[in-house]
Design a protein around this motif. Structure first.
Motif, PDB file in Angstrom:
ATOM      1  N   MET A 141       0.835  -1.186   0.000  1.00  0.00           N
ATOM      2  CA  MET A 141       0.000   0.000   0.000  1.00  0.00           C
ATOM      3  C   MET A 141       0.879   1.249   0.000  1.00  0.00           C
ATOM      4  SD  MET A 141      -2.810  -1.250   2.875  1.00  0.00           S
ATOM      5  CE  MET A 141      -4.123  -0.100   2.496  1.00  0.00           C
ATOM      6  N   ALA A 142       0.355   2.326  -0.593  1.00  0.00           N
ATOM      7  CA  ALA A 142       1.041   3.612  -0.493  1.00  0.00           C
ATOM      8  C   ALA A 142       0.997   4.071   0.967  1.00  0.00           C
ATOM      9  CB  ALA A 142       0.372   4.635  -1.396  1.00  0.00           C
ATOM     10  N   ALA A 143       2.058   4.725   1.430  1.00  0.00           N
ATOM     11  CA  ALA A 143       2.144   5.123   2.840  1.00  0.00           C
ATOM     12  C   ALA A 143       2.690   6.535   2.968  1.00  0.00           C
ATOM     13  CB  ALA A 143       3.033   4.157   3.613  1.00  0.00           C
ATOM     14  N   VAL A 144       2.089   7.312   3.889  1.00  0.00           N
ATOM     15  CA  VAL A 144       2.624   8.622   4.258  1.00  0.00           C
ATOM     16  C   VAL A 144       2.614   8.730   5.773  1.00  0.00           C
ATOM     17  CG1 VAL A 144       1.925   9.740   2.108  1.00  0.00           C
ATOM     18  CG2 VAL A 144       0.362   9.755   4.053  1.00  0.00           C
ATOM     19  N   TYR A 145       3.498   9.581   6.293  1.00  0.00           N
ATOM     20  CA  TYR A 145       3.719   9.626   7.744  1.00  0.00           C
ATOM     21  C   TYR A 145       3.978  11.050   8.201  1.00  0.00           C
ATOM     22  CZ  TYR A 145       6.049   8.905  12.237  1.00  0.00           C
ATOM     23  OH  TYR A 145       6.393   8.947  13.565  1.00  0.00           O
ATOM     24  N   GLY A 146       3.514  11.359   9.396  1.00  0.00           N
ATOM     25  CA  GLY A 146       3.840  12.613  10.050  1.00  0.00           C
ATOM     26  C   GLY A 146       4.055  12.386  11.530  1.00  0.00           C
ATOM     27  N   GLY A 147       5.174  12.864  12.075  1.00  0.00           N
ATOM     28  CA  GLY A 147       5.451  12.641  13.491  1.00  0.00           C
ATOM     29  C   GLY A 147       6.277  13.761  14.084  1.00  0.00           C
ATOM     30  N   ARG A 148       6.441  13.697  15.400  1.00  0.00           N
ATOM     31  CA  ARG A 148       7.246  14.663  16.147  1.00  0.00           C
ATOM     32  C   ARG A 148       8.096  13.913  17.155  1.00  0.00           C
ATOM     33  NH1 ARG A 148       3.102  19.311  18.202  1.00  0.00           N
ATOM     34  NH2 ARG A 148       5.039  20.396  18.767  1.00  0.00           N
ATOM     35  N   ALA A 149       9.151  14.575  17.621  1.00  0.00           N
ATOM     36  CA  ALA A 149      10.010  13.964  18.629  1.00  0.00           C
ATOM     37  C   ALA A 149       9.223  13.766  19.922  1.00  0.00           C
ATOM     38  CB  ALA A 149      11.228  14.842  18.888  1.00  0.00           C
ATOM     39  N   PRO A 150       9.330  12.603  20.559  1.00  0.00           N
ATOM     40  CA  PRO A 150       8.629  12.382  21.826  1.00  0.00           C
ATOM     41  C   PRO A 150       9.192  13.273  22.924  1.00  0.00           C
ATOM     42  CG  PRO A 150      10.136  10.572  21.369  1.00  0.00           C
ATOM     43  CD  PRO A 150      10.124  11.438  20.143  1.00  0.00           C
ATOM     44  N   MET A 151       8.366  13.512  23.930  1.00  0.00           N
ATOM     45  CA  MET A 151       8.765  14.429  24.993  1.00  0.00           C
ATOM     46  C   MET A 151       9.962  13.917  25.783  1.00  0.00           C
ATOM     47  SD  MET A 151       6.776  16.980  24.583  1.00  0.00           S
ATOM     48  CE  MET A 151       7.011  17.902  26.100  1.00  0.00           C
ATOM     49  N   ASN A 152      10.141  12.590  25.863  1.00  0.00           N
ATOM     50  CA  ASN A 152      11.275  12.072  26.635  1.00  0.00           C
ATOM     51  C   ASN A 152      12.588  12.104  25.854  1.00  0.00           C
ATOM     52  OD1 ASN A 152      10.966  10.010  24.789  1.00  0.00           O
ATOM     53  ND2 ASN A 152      10.332   8.471  26.290  1.00  0.00           N
ATOM     54  N   ARG A 153      12.535  12.568  24.594  1.00  0.00           N
ATOM     55  CA  ARG A 153      13.737  12.768  23.783  1.00  0.00           C
ATOM     56  C   ARG A 153      14.584  11.504  23.686  1.00  0.00           C
ATOM     57  NH1 ARG A 153      12.420  17.210  20.959  1.00  0.00           N
ATOM     58  NH2 ARG A 153      11.590  18.822  22.347  1.00  0.00           N
ATOM     59  N   ASP A 154      13.939  10.351  23.553  1.00  0.00           N
ATOM     60  CA  ASP A 154      14.699   9.112  23.459  1.00  0.00           C
ATOM     61  C   ASP A 154      15.103   8.780  22.030  1.00  0.00           C
ATOM     62  OD1 ASP A 154      12.247   8.413  22.414  1.00  0.00           O
ATOM     63  OD2 ASP A 154      12.036   6.574  23.595  1.00  0.00           O
ATOM     64  N   GLY A 155      14.897   9.719  21.119  1.00  0.00           N
ATOM     65  CA  GLY A 155      15.309   9.519  19.742  1.00  0.00           C
ATOM     66  C   GLY A 155      14.157   9.178  18.830  1.00  0.00           C
ATOM     67  N   PRO A 177      -1.524  21.912  18.738  1.00  0.00           N
ATOM     68  CA  PRO A 177      -1.077  22.670  19.912  1.00  0.00           C
ATOM     69  C   PRO A 177      -0.891  21.771  21.132  1.00  0.00           C
ATOM     70  CG  PRO A 177      -3.408  23.083  19.456  1.00  0.00           C
ATOM     71  CD  PRO A 177      -2.881  22.310  18.291  1.00  0.00           C
ATOM     72  N   MET A 178       0.114  22.079  21.920  1.00  0.00           N
ATOM     73  CA  MET A 178       0.332  21.336  23.168  1.00  0.00           C
ATOM     74  C   MET A 178      -0.750  21.670  24.191  1.00  0.00           C
ATOM     75  SD  MET A 178       3.060  19.298  23.274  1.00  0.00           S
ATOM     76  CE  MET A 178       3.579  19.327  24.983  1.00  0.00           C
ATOM     77  N   ALA A 179      -0.997  22.972  24.384  1.00  0.00           N
ATOM     78  CA  ALA A 179      -2.058  23.452  25.280  1.00  0.00           C
ATOM     79  C   ALA A 179      -2.020  22.767  26.643  1.00  0.00           C
ATOM     80  CB  ALA A 179      -3.427  23.239  24.622  1.00  0.00           C
ATOM     81  N   GLY A 180      -0.834  22.616  27.187  1.00  0.00           N
ATOM     82  CA  GLY A 180      -0.691  22.014  28.509  1.00  0.00           C
ATOM     83  C   GLY A 180      -0.694  20.501  28.513  1.00  0.00           C
ATOM     84  N   GLY A 181      -0.711  19.874  27.349  1.00  0.00           N
ATOM     85  CA  GLY A 181      -0.708  18.413  27.285  1.00  0.00           C
ATOM     86  C   GLY A 181       0.648  17.826  27.590  1.00  0.00           C
ATOM     87  N   ALA A 183       2.129  15.386  25.522  1.00  0.00           N
ATOM     88  CA  ALA A 183       2.748  14.787  24.347  1.00  0.00           C
ATOM     89  C   ALA A 183       2.651  15.746  23.176  1.00  0.00           C
ATOM     90  CB  ALA A 183       2.084  13.454  24.011  1.00  0.00           C
ATOM     91  N   ALA A 184       3.667  15.706  22.306  1.00  0.00           N
ATOM     92  CA  ALA A 184       3.659  16.511  21.091  1.00  0.00           C
ATOM     93  C   ALA A 184       2.859  15.758  20.029  1.00  0.00           C
ATOM     94  CB  ALA A 184       5.092  16.750  20.619  1.00  0.00           C
ATOM     95  N   ARG A 185       1.704  16.285  19.660  1.00  0.00           N
ATOM     96  CA  ARG A 185       0.775  15.562  18.782  1.00  0.00           C
ATOM     97  C   ARG A 185       0.755  16.156  17.372  1.00  0.00           C
ATOM     98  NH1 ARG A 185      -0.173  10.820  21.472  1.00  0.00           N
ATOM     99  NH2 ARG A 185      -1.005  11.189  23.555  1.00  0.00           N
ATOM    100  N   THR A 186       0.417  15.321  16.419  1.00  0.00           N
ATOM    101  CA  THR A 186       0.309  15.735  15.021  1.00  0.00           C
ATOM    102  C   THR A 186      -0.973  15.182  14.413  1.00  0.00           C
ATOM    103  OG1 THR A 186       1.446  13.764  14.189  1.00  0.00           O
ATOM    104  CG2 THR A 186       2.826  15.664  14.745  1.00  0.00           C
ATOM    105  N   ALA A 187      -1.275  15.682  13.225  1.00  0.00           N
ATOM    106  CA  ALA A 187      -2.322  15.094  12.383  1.00  0.00           C
ATOM    107  C   ALA A 187      -1.761  15.019  10.974  1.00  0.00           C
ATOM    108  CB  ALA A 187      -3.598  15.935  12.405  1.00  0.00           C
ATOM    109  N   VAL A 188      -1.896  13.884  10.328  1.00  0.00           N
ATOM    110  CA  VAL A 188      -1.429  13.733   8.965  1.00  0.00           C
ATOM    111  C   VAL A 188      -2.647  13.674   8.038  1.00  0.00           C
ATOM    112  CG1 VAL A 188      -1.273  11.199   9.085  1.00  0.00           C
ATOM    113  CG2 VAL A 188       0.076  12.445   7.411  1.00  0.00           C
ATOM    114  N   GLN A 189      -2.575  14.409   6.924  1.00  0.00           N
ATOM    115  CA  GLN A 189      -3.647  14.446   5.938  1.00  0.00           C
ATOM    116  C   GLN A 189      -3.106  13.975   4.601  1.00  0.00           C
ATOM    117  OE1 GLN A 189      -4.885  18.340   4.703  1.00  0.00           O
ATOM    118  NE2 GLN A 189      -6.710  17.622   3.614  1.00  0.00           N
ATOM    119  N   ALA A 190      -3.796  13.031   3.986  1.00  0.00           N
ATOM    120  CA  ALA A 190      -3.464  12.571   2.639  1.00  0.00           C
ATOM    121  C   ALA A 190      -4.679  12.794   1.749  1.00  0.00           C
ATOM    122  CB  ALA A 190      -3.091  11.096   2.654  1.00  0.00           C
TER     123      ALA A 190
END
Length: 323
Positions: A141-155, A177-181, A183-190
């Motif tokens: 299947m075709a694949a796309v991805y979006g992510g951010r570094a985790p808060m614990n900075r483990d790579g 937005p973090m807004a006090g959360g 985890a650094a969250r994302t949304a991926v749109q294809a």
């Protein structure tokens, strides 16, 4: 015995010794061969094909939405889609990383479009694999991805992915937005080409700790969806139950809950004996949900949500705007 007899006997011994060496070498070659697949041999573990040449991790711009001069959007005749949303828990099961198990489950469920959450990229905890790329190749299947570094900075990164049997025309990832959360969250749109119709497919995962963060994140996604004239699918781990504010915010963006076509409460976590429903498939009004269910995973701590959707129908059109 004469000299001639001794020489003949010696020659026979040399020939016999040579044959013995050939037999030993042949047996060693046979033993070194790998066991065949199927009966009498062990099947090789599920592995994707060799990786394609590396490409830049840049997003591909979304295509411009079609310009519609009519009062409604004509749809193809009865296009049917099987869609799936699945929090894969970074492919980590009880006995450690098991991405082949996730791939086997996706293939068994035979979805046309898959929205994944908790997808790792090059994280040490999950073997340093680019999981979206790996799963795309393993499932063809075709694949796309979006992510951010985790808060614990483990790579590495953690984020969301979209897999599709249909062509992906463009994609992007947006930071929520973090807004006090916590985890650094994302949304991926294809944007997926479904029989000539541009369909926006979103995958996202809202904060697990703070309600204010989930509301802020849902508001961003709802605003993006409301501004997009394309038919839309959203697969999400919202970390809320039905009736909660973030879900209401998304439904106000003219979305429907595919579970209206399901039976029972649709509980998804924990996978073994679920007590809450926090994973959702949402769709715009161009789709009709005809069946929905949850699917138990042997790897993830979530159950997947599966739905059969109909896109438009013969002689039908979908009203645009306030009509």
């Amino acid at each position: 015995m004469g000299t001639t007899g001794r020489r003949g006997r010696a020659g026979e011994l040399i020939v016999l010794a040579g044959l013995a060496l050939l037999l030993v070498a042949g047996w060693a070659v046979i033993q070194a061969r790998p066991a065949p697949d199927g009966p009498g041999g062990q099947s090789a573990p599920l592995t994707p094909p060799p990786p394609a040449p590396p490409e830049a991790d840049e997003e591909h711009p979304l295509p411009e939405p079609p310009i519609i001069d009519l009062d409604c959007l004509p749809m193809p005749a009865g296009t049917s889609l099987t869609v799936l949303t699945f929090n894969i828990h970074s492919g980590i099961g009880r006995n450690g990383p098991d991405l082949p198990g996730i791939a086997e489950e996706i293939l068994a469920w035979d979805a046309d479009i898959v929205m994944l959450q908790e997808v790792d990229e090059r994280r040490p905890r999950s073997g340093g694999v680019r999981q979206a790329d790996w799963l795309g190749r393993a499932t063809s299947m075709a694949a796309v991805y979006g992510g951010r570094a985790p808060m614990n900075r483990d790579g590495g990164l953690i984020g969301n992915a979209v897999l599709s049997k249909y062509p992906i025309m463009g994609w992007r990832s947006i930071d929520l937005p973090m807004a006090g959360g916590r985890a650094a969250r994302t949304a991926v749109q294809a944007v997926v080409d479904v029989d000539g119709v541009q369909v926006s497919v979103w995958s996202t995962h809202l904060d697990h700790h703070r309600g204010s963060a989930r509301r802020a994140q849902a508001a961003v996604i709802a605003g993006q969806v409301a501004a997009d004239r394309r038919p839309t699918l959203i697969g999400a781990d919202l970390n809320v139950v039905p009736g909660s504010a973030p879900l209401r915010q998304l439904l106000r963006a003219d979305l429907r809950d595919a579970w209206r076509a399901g039976d029972g409460p649709g509980l998804t976590v924990p996978a073994g004996a679920p007590r809450r429903r926090i994973d959702f498939l949402l769709h715009s009004r161009e789709f009709t949900a005809v069946k929905a269910g949850t699917l138990r995973s042997s790897v993830s701590d979530h159950r997947a949500v599966w739905a059969r959707l109909e896109l438009g129908g013969e002689g039908e059109c979908i009203q645009i705007g306030d009509g």
